[in-house]
Design an enzyme around this catalytic site. Structure first.
Site, PDB file in Angstrom:
ATOM      1  N   SER A 181     -14.232  48.482  44.384  1.00  0.00           N
ATOM      2  CA  SER A 181     -14.419  48.879  45.979  1.00  0.00           C
ATOM      3  C   SER A 181     -14.586  50.659  45.854  1.00  0.00           C
ATOM      4  O   SER A 181     -14.124  51.284  45.315  1.00  0.00           O
ATOM      5  CB  SER A 181     -13.540  48.419  47.005  1.00  0.00           C
ATOM      6  OG  SER A 181     -13.459  47.200  46.826  1.00  0.00           O
TER       7      SER A 181
HETATM    8  N1  SAH Z   1     -10.361  44.766  44.951  1.00  0.00           N
HETATM    9  C1  SAH Z   1     -11.255  44.883  44.024  1.00  0.00           C
HETATM   10  C2  SAH Z   1     -12.649  44.638  44.230  1.00  0.00           C
HETATM   11  C3  SAH Z   1     -13.117  43.302  43.672  1.00  0.00           C
HETATM   12  S1  SAH Z   1     -14.585  42.889  44.145  1.00  0.00           S
HETATM   13  C4  SAH Z   1     -10.888  46.383  42.971  1.00  0.00           C
HETATM   14  O1  SAH Z   1     -10.002  46.925  43.632  1.00  0.00           O
HETATM   15  O2  SAH Z   1     -11.595  46.577  42.122  1.00  0.00           O
HETATM   16  C5  SAH Z   1     -14.307  41.244  44.612  1.00  0.00           C
HETATM   17  C6  SAH Z   1     -13.680  40.481  43.534  1.00  0.00           C
HETATM   18  O3  SAH Z   1     -13.303  39.059  44.430  1.00  0.00           O
HETATM   19  C7  SAH Z   1     -14.426  39.876  42.650  1.00  0.00           C
HETATM   20  O4  SAH Z   1     -13.970  40.430  41.209  1.00  0.00           O
HETATM   21  C8  SAH Z   1     -14.616  38.747  42.420  1.00  0.00           C
HETATM   22  O5  SAH Z   1     -14.781  37.978  41.183  1.00  0.00           O
HETATM   23  C9  SAH Z   1     -13.427  38.002  43.220  1.00  0.00           C
HETATM   24  N2  SAH Z   1     -13.733  36.651  43.964  1.00  0.00           N
HETATM   25  C10 SAH Z   1     -14.744  36.179  44.591  1.00  0.00           C
HETATM   26  N3  SAH Z   1     -14.780  35.013  44.939  1.00  0.00           N
HETATM   27  C11 SAH Z   1     -13.111  34.608  44.741  1.00  0.00           C
HETATM   28  C12 SAH Z   1     -12.170  33.413  44.810  1.00  0.00           C
HETATM   29  N4  SAH Z   1     -12.652  32.429  45.602  1.00  0.00           N
HETATM   30  N5  SAH Z   1     -11.060  33.559  44.232  1.00  0.00           N
HETATM   31  C13 SAH Z   1     -10.677  34.788  43.754  1.00  0.00           C
HETATM   32  N6  SAH Z   1     -11.499  35.859  43.481  1.00  0.00           N
HETATM   33  C14 SAH Z   1     -12.644  35.843  43.934  1.00  0.00           C
END
Ligand code: SAH
Length: 218
Positions: A64
């Site tokens: 993010s």
């Molecule tokens: N917080 C992260 C940003 C992540 S982007 C950071 O600081 O880098 C969102 C993430 O959510 C992705 O890696 C994606 O794979 C995950 N995601 C999507 N659906 C999900 C689910 N049902 N359970 C767990 N993770 C999920």
């Protein structure tokens, strides 16, 4: 050394950008200063590590934008005694920032590759109050509930019911809501002592989708 001076200036500008955009919580600004974002981005993006933008990571996901990480952390009103659940570990950057303020962070990621990489990374950096799990965030972490704070970093159409259940009375949840390719906005939910949810709409954002189930591919 010139390179060190340039890095210092970059970090100062990073803080300044966050302040200019309205982040004022001291603990949040300190946590953003402490966590080295260059350890969370792809090697090819090292030069952009402190730019205020989201960047691609493995498995087609993103780390993010720093402002959004700081904003969500501020809105979550994290304090040292709080236990936090994060859905969507990704790079582990948001979890690392939370871990500098909260007592404990549990973070769930649906891609095993991302979960494993983030776990190693946080261990190397010595952030030992974070537990990372590969699994489906829609189910939360019932065995570790209730949580004082819940943060979701991928966008869903609706609030996952299991997460509402796992939020403690008086707890707060911040999550992006909205369809995949259209407008999403951050929502803050507060659970009253009686179990009612009070909703507050925050800023417009753009997140990758919250997908059901654990990823079948690595
Ligand atoms: N917080 C992260 C940003 C992540 S982007 C950071 O600081 O880098 C969102 C993430 O959510 C992705 O890696 C994606 O794979 C995950 N995601 C999507 N659906 C999900 C689910 N049902 N359970 C767990 N993770 C999920």
């Amino acid at each position: 050394m010139a390179a060190e001076a340039a890095a210092d200036i970059e970090r100062m500008e990073f803080q300044l950008t966050l302040r200019r955009r309205g982040i004022s919580d001291k603990a949040v600004l300190r946590a953003m200063d402490e966590v080295p974002r260059e350890h969370f981005v792809a090697a090819s993006d090292l030069e952009s590590a402190y730019a205020d933008q989201a960047l691609p990571i493995a498995c087609g996901q993103t780390i993010s934008q720093p402002y959004v990480v700081a904003y969500m952390t501020e809105q979550l009103e994290v304090a040292p005694q709080r236990r936090v659940l994060e859905i969507g570990t990704g790079s582990g950057y948001q979890a690392a920032v939370l871990s500098r303020i909260a007592r404990e962070v549990v973070s769930i990621e649906r891609y095993r590759t991302l979960a494993d990489t983030a776990r190693d990374r946080l261990k190397t950096l010595g952030y030992d109050n974070v537990t990372i799990r590969a699994g489906d965030g829609f189910a939360g972490a019932p065995d570790r509930a209730p949580f004082d704070r819940i943060i979701v970093t991928a966008a869903a159409d609706k609030v996952p019911p299991a997460l509402v259940e796992q939020l403690a009375a008086g707890g707060k949840m911040v999550l992006p809501l909205g369809p995949r390719k259209a407008a999403q906005h951050l929502v803050k939910l507060t659970k009253t002592p009686g179990g009612q949810l009070v909703r507050e709409n925050l800023i417009a954002v753009r997140f990758v989708p919250l997908l059901p189930g654990q990823a079948r591919e690595l």
